[in-house]
Scaffold this motif. Structure first.
Motif, short mmCIF file in Angstrom:
data_model
loop_
_atom_site.label_atom_id
_atom_site.label_comp_id
_atom_site.label_asym_id
_atom_site.label_seq_id
_atom_site.Cartn_x
_atom_site.Cartn_y
_atom_site.Cartn_z
N THR A 45 -55.44 40.27 -115.38
CA THR A 45 -54.20 39.76 -116.01
C THR A 45 -53.97 38.30 -115.63
O THR A 45 -53.49 37.53 -116.45
N GLU A 46 -54.32 37.93 -114.41
CA GLU A 46 -54.20 36.52 -114.00
C GLU A 46 -55.06 35.63 -114.89
O GLU A 46 -54.62 34.56 -115.37
N GLU A 47 -56.28 36.08 -115.13
CA GLU A 47 -57.21 35.31 -115.98
C GLU A 47 -56.71 35.22 -117.41
O GLU A 47 -56.79 34.16 -118.04
N ASN A 48 -56.19 36.33 -117.93
CA ASN A 48 -55.71 36.35 -119.32
C ASN A 48 -54.50 35.45 -119.53
O ASN A 48 -54.34 34.83 -120.58
N ILE A 49 -53.63 35.42 -118.54
CA ILE A 49 -52.45 34.54 -118.64
C ILE A 49 -52.89 33.08 -118.69
O ILE A 49 -52.37 32.29 -119.47
N LYS A 50 -53.88 32.72 -117.86
CA LYS A 50 -54.38 31.35 -117.85
C LYS A 50 -55.08 31.00 -119.17
O LYS A 50 -54.97 29.89 -119.68
N LYS A 51 -55.81 31.96 -119.73
CA LYS A 51 -56.53 31.74 -120.99
C LYS A 51 -55.58 31.44 -122.13
O LYS A 51 -55.89 30.65 -123.03
N ASP A 52 -54.43 32.14 -122.14
CA ASP A 52 -53.42 31.99 -123.20
C ASP A 52 -54.05 32.19 -124.58
O ASP A 52 -53.85 31.39 -125.50
N PHE A 53 -54.83 33.29 -124.71
CA PHE A 53 -55.56 33.54 -125.95
C PHE A 53 -54.62 33.83 -127.12
O PHE A 53 -54.81 33.30 -128.22
N SER A 54 -53.64 34.67 -126.89
CA SER A 54 -52.69 35.01 -127.95
C SER A 54 -51.38 35.46 -127.33
O SER A 54 -51.33 35.82 -126.14
N GLU A 55 -50.34 35.48 -128.13
CA GLU A 55 -49.03 35.91 -127.63
C GLU A 55 -49.08 37.37 -127.16
O GLU A 55 -48.50 37.72 -126.13
N ALA A 56 -49.79 38.21 -127.92
CA ALA A 56 -49.89 39.63 -127.57
C ALA A 56 -50.63 39.83 -126.25
O ALA A 56 -50.21 40.60 -125.38
N SER A 57 -51.74 39.13 -126.10
CA SER A 57 -52.55 39.26 -124.90
C SER A 57 -51.79 38.77 -123.67
O SER A 57 -51.78 39.43 -122.62
N VAL A 58 -51.15 37.61 -123.79
CA VAL A 58 -50.39 37.05 -122.67
C VAL A 58 -49.19 37.93 -122.34
O VAL A 58 -48.87 38.17 -121.17
N GLY A 59 -48.53 38.46 -123.37
CA GLY A 59 -47.37 39.32 -123.16
C GLY A 59 -47.71 40.58 -122.38
O GLY A 59 -47.02 40.94 -121.41
N GLU A 60 -48.80 41.24 -122.78
CA GLU A 60 -49.22 42.46 -122.09
C GLU A 60 -49.65 42.17 -120.66
O GLU A 60 -49.27 42.88 -119.72
N SER A 61 -50.44 41.09 -120.49
CA SER A 61 -50.93 40.73 -119.16
C SER A 61 -49.78 40.33 -118.23
O SER A 61 -49.78 40.67 -117.05
N THR A 62 -48.80 39.62 -118.78
CA THR A 62 -47.66 39.19 -117.96
C THR A 62 -46.85 40.39 -117.49
O THR A 62 -46.43 40.46 -116.33
N PHE A 63 -46.65 41.36 -118.38
CA PHE A 63 -45.92 42.57 -118.01
C PHE A 63 -46.62 43.32 -116.87
O PHE A 63 -45.99 43.68 -115.87
N ILE A 64 -47.92 43.55 -117.03
CA ILE A 64 -48.69 44.28 -116.01
C ILE A 64 -48.71 43.50 -114.69
O ILE A 64 -48.49 44.06 -113.61
N HIS A 65 -48.96 42.19 -114.79
CA HIS A 65 -49.04 41.34 -113.60
C HIS A 65 -47.73 41.39 -112.80
O HIS A 65 -47.73 41.60 -111.58
N ASN A 66 -46.62 41.22 -113.49
CA ASN A 66 -45.32 41.21 -112.81
C ASN A 66 -44.98 42.59 -112.24
O ASN A 66 -44.41 42.70 -111.14
N TYR A 67 -45.33 43.63 -112.98
CA TYR A 67 -45.04 45.00 -112.53
C TYR A 67 -45.85 45.32 -111.27
O TYR A 67 -45.31 45.84 -110.28
N PHE A 68 -47.14 45.01 -111.30
CA PHE A 68 -47.99 45.26 -110.13
C PHE A 68 -47.50 44.48 -108.92
O PHE A 68 -47.44 45.00 -107.81
N LYS A 69 -47.16 43.21 -109.15
CA LYS A 69 -46.74 42.36 -108.03
C LYS A 69 -45.46 42.89 -107.38
O LYS A 69 -45.33 42.88 -106.15
N SER A 70 -44.55 43.39 -108.22
CA SER A 70 -43.28 43.91 -107.68
C SER A 70 -43.47 45.25 -106.97
O SER A 70 -42.76 45.56 -106.01
N GLN A 71 -44.42 46.06 -107.44
CA GLN A 71 -44.59 47.41 -106.90
C GLN A 71 -45.66 47.50 -105.81
O GLN A 71 -45.50 48.25 -104.84
N LEU A 72 -46.74 46.74 -105.97
CA LEU A 72 -47.88 46.87 -105.06
C LEU A 72 -48.22 45.58 -104.33
O LEU A 72 -49.08 45.59 -103.43
N GLY A 73 -47.60 44.48 -104.72
CA GLY A 73 -47.91 43.20 -104.10
C GLY A 73 -49.11 42.53 -104.75
O GLY A 73 -49.54 42.90 -105.85
#
Length: 303
Positions: A164-192
């Motif tokens: 997800t970190e890589e996909n956010i940096k790539k900024d390939f599409s709005e859908a891809s970045v949106g999904e990766s951002t959600f997962i990234h933030n969720y994991f960071k808040s729950q698992l670090g």
């Protein structure tokens, strides 16, 4: 006299139906439905198939996307479509609660426990393998699975975080970045952040390749395992900007090889080609349709 006989027969039939005595023939679609599941049960049940959906999928959606009901009933396989979703991992308390729910489900519906198969798509595959391992570990529950399968599931959560970190940096599409951002933030808040502390990811992932941790699949060594994927590199690159080593297929293949090296006796990595389509006709390799239903039932029923 004839009219009296006809009336008696009619009353008997009505009483039978109202009391729920009438039997459901194999192939008929009459589920036993609760808030937790939809169960299709043949007259004689040789095996039980439990299905968990992807993140937003309930039992009804699973059945729409993976219509195995009639085929399974003809082979005397009961099918349970679970309304259990929106989880990528399970806490210990959640495993215990889900195991107890399954125990009640089997007892309430008088289901046999000799051949239990558990499977799921995407996050549902994670749930399938985690609860399967829990049931195998806790043999006192008498619900040890004969087989577990996952369909294009993200089994390595630490690897997924980094993807997800890589996909956010790539900024390939709005859908891809949106999904990766959600997962990234969720994991960071729950698992670090696994780059700083990987233990929470080891605790909850099916497998953590970085540390070769497989504690959450350890008790499935004598269980039949199948990992399904459709590694369409061109589709993923074109539509999601994803490279092969970022695909679930890559991680499932790697897990298969690792488990075989650990002497797991019955592990299969099964790929398909151009089979991934949603029920609305949309082409997508991340779909239930990559599983060959006839072959799955053969696998369930084989001795």
């Amino acid at each position: 006299m004839k009219n009296l006989l006809k009336s008696s027969i009619l009353i008997l039939l009505l009483l039978t139906i109202n009391l729920g005595i009438a039997q459901v023939n194999p192939g008929e679609s009459n589920p036993i439905s609760t808030d937790s599941y939809n169960l299709y049960k043949p007259n004689n049940t040789e095996a039980v198939l439990i299905l968990f959906g992807g993140f937003p999928e309930n039992g009804e959606i699973i059945e729409t996307e993976f219509p195995i009901t009639d085929m399974a009933l003809e082979e005397e396989v009961a099918v349970i479509y679970m309304n259990y979703n929106r989880k990528l991992w399970l806490e210990e308390s959640q495993k215990a609660a889900l195991a107890n729910d399954l125990k009640v489900l089997f007892e309430t519906n008088n289901l046999p426990k000799k051949k239990i198969f558990i499977g799921g798509l995407s996050s549902g595959g994670n749930i399938a393998i985690l609860i399967g391992n829990y049931l195998a570990e806790n043999s006192n529950l008498n619900l040890e699975p004969t087989g577990v399968f996952v369909v294009d599931s993200p089994i390595d959560l630490a690897a997924l975080y980094k993807i997800t970190e890589e996909n956010i940096k790539k900024d390939f599409s709005e859908a891809s970045v949106g999904e990766s951002t959600f997962i990234h933030n969720y994991f960071k808040s729950q698992l670090g952040n696994p780059n700083e502390e990987i233990k929470p990811y080891e605790d909850y992932s099916v497998f953590t390749h970085e540390t070769k941790n497989y504690q959450n699949i350890e008790d499935l060594k004598n269980t039949k395992l199948r990992f399904y994927s459709e590694p369409d590199k061109e589709w993923w690159k074109k539509n999601m900007g994803v490279d092969y080593d970022q695909m679930n297929a890559f991680h499932l293949k790697r897990l298969t090889k690792f488990l075989q090296e650990q002497d797991y006796k019955d592990v299969e990595y099964i790929t398909s080609e151009n089979k991934g389509y949603r029920s609305n006709g949309e082409r997508h390799p991340h779909s239930w349709s990559i599983v060959n239903k006839e072959d799955l039932l053969r696998w369930i029923l084989e001795e």
